[in-house]
Design a protein around this motif. Structure first.
Motif, PDB file in Angstrom:
ATOM      1  N   THR A   1       0.789  -1.350   0.074  1.00  0.00           N
ATOM      2  CA  THR A   1      -0.046  -0.204  -0.166  1.00  0.00           C
ATOM      3  C   THR A   1       0.611   1.356   0.090  1.00  0.00           C
ATOM      4  OG1 THR A   1      -0.160  -0.170   2.446  1.00  0.00           O
ATOM      5  CG2 THR A   1      -1.747  -1.201   1.025  1.00  0.00           C
ATOM      6  N   GLU A   2       2.097   1.328  -0.006  1.00  0.00           N
ATOM      7  CA  GLU A   2       2.939   2.303   0.175  1.00  0.00           C
ATOM      8  C   GLU A   2       3.177   3.076  -1.302  1.00  0.00           C
ATOM      9  OE1 GLU A   2       6.350   2.946   3.401  1.00  0.00           O
ATOM     10  OE2 GLU A   2       6.999   1.890   1.677  1.00  0.00           O
ATOM     11  N   TRP A   3       3.187   4.364  -1.450  1.00  0.00           N
ATOM     12  CA  TRP A   3       3.422   5.051  -2.617  1.00  0.00           C
ATOM     13  C   TRP A   3       4.797   4.828  -3.148  1.00  0.00           C
ATOM     14  CZ3 TRP A   3       7.124   8.728  -2.897  1.00  0.00           C
ATOM     15  CH2 TRP A   3       7.777   9.251  -1.868  1.00  0.00           C
ATOM     16  N   LYS A   4       5.843   4.737  -2.277  1.00  0.00           N
ATOM     17  CA  LYS A   4       7.141   4.584  -2.772  1.00  0.00           C
ATOM     18  C   LYS A   4       7.278   3.281  -3.640  1.00  0.00           C
ATOM     19  CE  LYS A   4       9.829   4.571   0.955  1.00  0.00           C
ATOM     20  NZ  LYS A   4       8.812   4.115   1.893  1.00  0.00           N
ATOM     21  N   THR A   5       6.573   2.357  -3.121  1.00  0.00           N
ATOM     22  CA  THR A   5       6.786   0.943  -4.065  1.00  0.00           C
ATOM     23  C   THR A   5       6.158   1.322  -5.323  1.00  0.00           C
ATOM     24  OG1 THR A   5       6.249  -0.188  -2.054  1.00  0.00           O
ATOM     25  CG2 THR A   5       6.057  -1.404  -4.150  1.00  0.00           C
ATOM     26  N   TYR A   6       5.119   1.964  -5.683  1.00  0.00           N
ATOM     27  CA  TYR A   6       4.542   1.897  -6.954  1.00  0.00           C
ATOM     28  C   TYR A   6       5.080   3.033  -7.767  1.00  0.00           C
ATOM     29  CZ  TYR A   6       0.934  -0.857  -5.142  1.00  0.00           C
ATOM     30  OH  TYR A   6       0.014  -1.960  -4.618  1.00  0.00           O
ATOM     31  N   LEU A   7       5.544   4.171  -7.196  1.00  0.00           N
ATOM     32  CA  LEU A   7       6.462   5.225  -8.000  1.00  0.00           C
ATOM     33  C   LEU A   7       7.752   4.363  -8.488  1.00  0.00           C
ATOM     34  CD1 LEU A   7       6.432   7.841  -9.075  1.00  0.00           C
ATOM     35  CD2 LEU A   7       7.295   8.795  -7.083  1.00  0.00           C
ATOM     36  N   ALA A   8       8.213   3.525  -7.374  1.00  0.00           N
ATOM     37  CA  ALA A   8       9.642   2.915  -7.816  1.00  0.00           C
ATOM     38  C   ALA A   8       9.160   1.858  -8.896  1.00  0.00           C
ATOM     39  CB  ALA A   8      10.159   2.313  -6.724  1.00  0.00           C
ATOM     40  N   MET A   9       8.082   1.445  -9.090  1.00  0.00           N
ATOM     41  CA  MET A   9       7.715   0.261 -10.138  1.00  0.00           C
ATOM     42  C   MET A   9       7.592   1.103 -11.558  1.00  0.00           C
ATOM     43  SD  MET A   9       4.754  -1.592  -8.161  1.00  0.00           S
ATOM     44  CE  MET A   9       4.085  -2.754  -9.519  1.00  0.00           C
ATOM     45  N   ILE A  10       7.236   2.354 -11.343  1.00  0.00           N
ATOM     46  CA  ILE A  10       7.579   3.157 -12.706  1.00  0.00           C
ATOM     47  C   ILE A  10       8.828   3.508 -13.075  1.00  0.00           C
ATOM     48  CG2 ILE A  10       6.623   5.229 -13.829  1.00  0.00           C
ATOM     49  CD1 ILE A  10       4.455   5.310 -12.031  1.00  0.00           C
ATOM     50  N   VAL A  11       9.845   3.962 -12.369  1.00  0.00           N
ATOM     51  CA  VAL A  11      11.072   3.884 -12.432  1.00  0.00           C
ATOM     52  C   VAL A  11      11.649   2.917 -13.162  1.00  0.00           C
ATOM     53  CG1 VAL A  11      13.618   4.650 -11.311  1.00  0.00           C
ATOM     54  CG2 VAL A  11      11.177   5.598 -10.674  1.00  0.00           C
ATOM     55  N   TYR A  12      11.300   1.596 -12.281  1.00  0.00           N
ATOM     56  CA  TYR A  12      11.846   0.499 -12.624  1.00  0.00           C
ATOM     57  C   TYR A  12      11.474   0.046 -14.279  1.00  0.00           C
ATOM     58  CZ  TYR A  12      14.421  -3.675 -11.339  1.00  0.00           C
ATOM     59  OH  TYR A  12      15.609  -4.748 -11.241  1.00  0.00           O
ATOM     60  N   ALA A  13      10.240   0.385 -14.472  1.00  0.00           N
ATOM     61  CA  ALA A  13       9.794   0.052 -15.972  1.00  0.00           C
ATOM     62  C   ALA A  13      10.541   0.987 -17.016  1.00  0.00           C
ATOM     63  CB  ALA A  13       8.317   0.097 -15.864  1.00  0.00           C
ATOM     64  N   GLY A  14      10.889   1.945 -16.649  1.00  0.00           N
ATOM     65  CA  GLY A  14      11.369   2.961 -17.507  1.00  0.00           C
ATOM     66  C   GLY A  14      12.732   2.439 -17.836  1.00  0.00           C
ATOM     67  N   ILE A  15      13.389   1.775 -16.855  1.00  0.00           N
ATOM     68  CA  ILE A  15      14.748   1.306 -17.114  1.00  0.00           C
ATOM     69  C   ILE A  15      14.794  -0.323 -17.745  1.00  0.00           C
ATOM     70  CG2 ILE A  15      16.850   0.660 -16.142  1.00  0.00           C
ATOM     71  CD1 ILE A  15      16.087   2.821 -14.158  1.00  0.00           C
ATOM     72  N   ASP A  16      13.908  -0.868 -17.193  1.00  0.00           N
ATOM     73  CA  ASP A  16      13.962  -2.480 -17.522  1.00  0.00           C
ATOM     74  C   ASP A  16      13.543  -2.839 -18.945  1.00  0.00           C
ATOM     75  OD1 ASP A  16      15.110  -3.473 -15.322  1.00  0.00           O
ATOM     76  OD2 ASP A  16      13.613  -5.045 -14.912  1.00  0.00           O
ATOM     77  N   MET A  17      12.454  -2.228 -19.672  1.00  0.00           N
ATOM     78  CA  MET A  17      11.963  -2.466 -20.830  1.00  0.00           C
ATOM     79  C   MET A  17      13.074  -1.920 -21.827  1.00  0.00           C
ATOM     80  SD  MET A  17      10.861  -0.738 -23.729  1.00  0.00           S
ATOM     81  CE  MET A  17      10.076  -1.044 -25.153  1.00  0.00           C
ATOM     82  N   PRO A  18      13.797  -0.748 -21.824  1.00  0.00           N
ATOM     83  CA  PRO A  18      14.942  -0.615 -22.584  1.00  0.00           C
ATOM     84  C   PRO A  18      16.023  -1.646 -22.687  1.00  0.00           C
ATOM     85  CG  PRO A  18      14.135   1.484 -21.606  1.00  0.00           C
ATOM     86  CD  PRO A  18      13.292   0.200 -21.027  1.00  0.00           C
ATOM     87  N   LEU A  19      16.379  -2.040 -21.210  1.00  0.00           N
ATOM     88  CA  LEU A  19      17.537  -2.948 -20.949  1.00  0.00           C
ATOM     89  C   LEU A  19      16.990  -4.487 -21.710  1.00  0.00           C
ATOM     90  CD1 LEU A  19      19.172  -3.476 -17.880  1.00  0.00           C
ATOM     91  CD2 LEU A  19      18.419  -5.520 -18.709  1.00  0.00           C
ATOM     92  N   TYR A  20      15.839  -4.818 -21.360  1.00  0.00           N
ATOM     93  CA  TYR A  20      15.674  -5.914 -22.080  1.00  0.00           C
ATOM     94  C   TYR A  20      15.553  -6.035 -23.551  1.00  0.00           C
ATOM     95  CZ  TYR A  20      15.108  -8.573 -17.747  1.00  0.00           C
ATOM     96  OH  TYR A  20      15.304  -9.220 -16.555  1.00  0.00           O
ATOM     97  N   ALA A  21      14.798  -4.962 -24.207  1.00  0.00           N
ATOM     98  CA  ALA A  21      14.855  -4.582 -25.708  1.00  0.00           C
ATOM     99  C   ALA A  21      16.317  -4.658 -26.184  1.00  0.00           C
ATOM    100  CB  ALA A  21      14.275  -3.248 -25.927  1.00  0.00           C
ATOM    101  N   PHE A  22      17.271  -4.047 -25.569  1.00  0.00           N
ATOM    102  CA  PHE A  22      18.611  -3.688 -25.806  1.00  0.00           C
ATOM    103  C   PHE A  22      19.337  -5.423 -25.606  1.00  0.00           C
ATOM    104  CE2 PHE A  22      23.135  -3.073 -25.404  1.00  0.00           C
ATOM    105  CZ  PHE A  22      23.282  -1.959 -26.179  1.00  0.00           C
ATOM    106  N   ALA A  23      19.144  -5.917 -24.827  1.00  0.00           N
ATOM    107  CA  ALA A  23      19.794  -7.461 -24.478  1.00  0.00           C
ATOM    108  C   ALA A  23      19.272  -8.457 -25.572  1.00  0.00           C
ATOM    109  CB  ALA A  23      19.528  -7.819 -23.067  1.00  0.00           C
TER     110      ALA A  23
END
Length: 463
Positions: free
Chosen positions: A234-256
């Protein structure tokens, strides 16, 4: 702590090298006629990439809960043996449905390693020490990219042995190595600080007290309570961190997943394309370790992320507009040096206190980020060769999302720290003046620390 470093970081990094190698080797295998020999259409190949990330994301959170309940030495080694077997069987399939099932199973068993090790390392190291260790661990992904290209070229020479094509041998050999590594991991992986047998009683006490002095109040142990898991959910930090992570992981996997194909279609043969990925990943590895060290020293993880994502964005803008092979290859270096060093799990781990809460929050963040691999698996379409403009544009869009989320996350953390500095979050402690009823009433500061975790007024978030 050097003793702890030597018993944890090298072997775990090697395991993640195998993990990333196994999941992305399909990109190398594709260049050796895998699609044609299995009768795959472009869409079916992309579905095989996608389904891995769906099972991967589904099983990350439950895996981290199980990890805390069991010993890491038992759980992580079991997962490795199982996904190694799936990898071997992947080299024995004869059609689309067989490959599809094996990719699902591979994702399910690999799901526990990265979030598990990230959480596990956070139980050993202070927040100011965690980043460089996490960076060294994650740099194994870049090494696997370089090593994967070299390995694929070498294994491809086994083409026809035992009646198996080159692409099948890539899966079989890599899978067998993983099975062996998983089997011996039971004796190599050490458990949590409070019961680590390779340390003396005095050394275990030192490790735990260091963590407690770094506002990790649960380091000595914590009983599982559903309120800890609920807090992570239920914590806001979790969900905002999820957006940060998505913005990095999608490019990372596309690249790899698609770097060999991008280089291959621009100009080069399969073998040359695989070899040309090596220097890209070598530079990314150096950048990842350097950024991890600097972020630990200066503590400004959000600002590092913002700069790195900006560099990656420049790389992808060049890839979108370029129609020159040499310029595109240069852009690939820029993109790798921006994407791979980005600080994702260390930043979230630094800002979450409580072993179960941190375990679940990390797993949620990482699983959401890895679910974006399902998106990245479908953005580079065969009808877009050789320059893949649509794929590069979608990756750039995710990078932009990551930039916005990073700036927002850092701003909100900084604002919360300022409120605590002003005393707005002070609790009422018996026998002391000051505090506000809305922030809670406790018998002692220790009780407040233990009950509130990172919400305690004396806790400061890492920016």
């Amino acid at each position: 702590m050097r003793k702890v470093d030597m018993r944890t970081i090298p072997w775990l990094s090697f395991l993640y090298l195998l993990c990333f190698l196994d999941r992305t080797s399909i990109g190398n295998a594709k260049l050796y006629n895998m699609e044609a020999q299995l009768g795959l259409t472009d869409t079916q190949y992309l579905i095989c990439l996608t389904i891995f990330f769906i099972s991967y994301a589904l099983f990350e959170v439950p895996s981290n809960v199980v990890l805390k309940r069991l010993k890491p030495s038992v759980w992580l080694s079991t997962l490795m043996v199982l996904w190694g077997i799936m990898m071997v069987v992947q080299g024995l399939v004869h059609n689309y449905s067989g490959l599809l099932v094996m990719r699902w199973m591979l994702g399910a068993f690999e799901a526990g390693l990265f979030p598990g090790v990230t959480y596990y390392l956070s139980c050993w190291y202070k927040r100011s020490e965690f980043g460089v260790r996490a960076a060294i661990f994650f740099s194994a992904a870049t090494i696997s990219g370089a090593f994967g290209g070299l390995l694929a070229v070498g294994i491809a020479k086994m083409n026809g042995i035992g009646g198996k094509p080159a692409w099948a041998w890539i899966f079989i050999i890599e899978g067998l190595v993983t099975v062996v590594a998983g089997a011996v991991s039971y004796w190599i992986i050490v458990d949590f600080p409070d019961n680590a047998t390779f340390l003396t009683e005095a050394e275990r006490t030192v490790v735990i007290r260091r963590l407690q002095g770094d506002a990790q109040f649960s380091a000595a142990g914590e009983k599982m309570q559903w309120r800890h898991i609920k807090k992570a959910l239920t914590e806001w930090k979790t969900y905002l961190a999820m957006i940060v992570y998505a913005g990095i992981d999608m490019p990372l996997y596309a690249f790899a997943l698609f770097l060999p194909s991008i280089i291959n279609h621009v100009r080069y043969s399969a073998t040359k394309a695989n070899l040309l990925t090596v220097p890209v990943y070598a530079l990314a590895c150096i950048s990842t370790c350097l950024v991890g060290f600097l972020a630990d020293r200066h503590g400004n993880r959000g600002m590092f992320n913002f700069i790195l994502l900006s560099i990656a964005g420049v790389g992808y803008i060049i890839l979108i507009v370029s129609r020159d092979a040499a310029l595109s290859y240069f852009a690939v270096f820029l993109s790798a040096c921006g994407i791979y060093p980005c600080i994702r799990d260390a930043w979230m781990s630094n800002n979450s206190e409580g072993t179960y809460k941190r375990s679940v929050a990390l797993a949620m963040v990482i699983s959401w980020g890895n679910l974006q691999g399902a998106v990245s698996s479908n953005v580079y379409r065969a009808n877009q060769t050789p320059w893949y403009p649509l794929g590069h544009e979608l990756v750039l869009m995710y990078i932009g999302t990551g930039l916005i989320a990073t700036a927002t996350f850092r701003f909100l953390l900084k604002r919360e720290n300022a409120r605590r500095d002003r005393g707005e979050r002070d609790e009422i402690i018996e026998g002391r003046e000051g505090g506000f009823e809305v922030n809670g009433r406790f018998a002692s500061v220790e009780d407040a620390k233990r009950e509130k975790g990172d919400e305690w007024s004396g806790y400061r978030y890492t920016l």
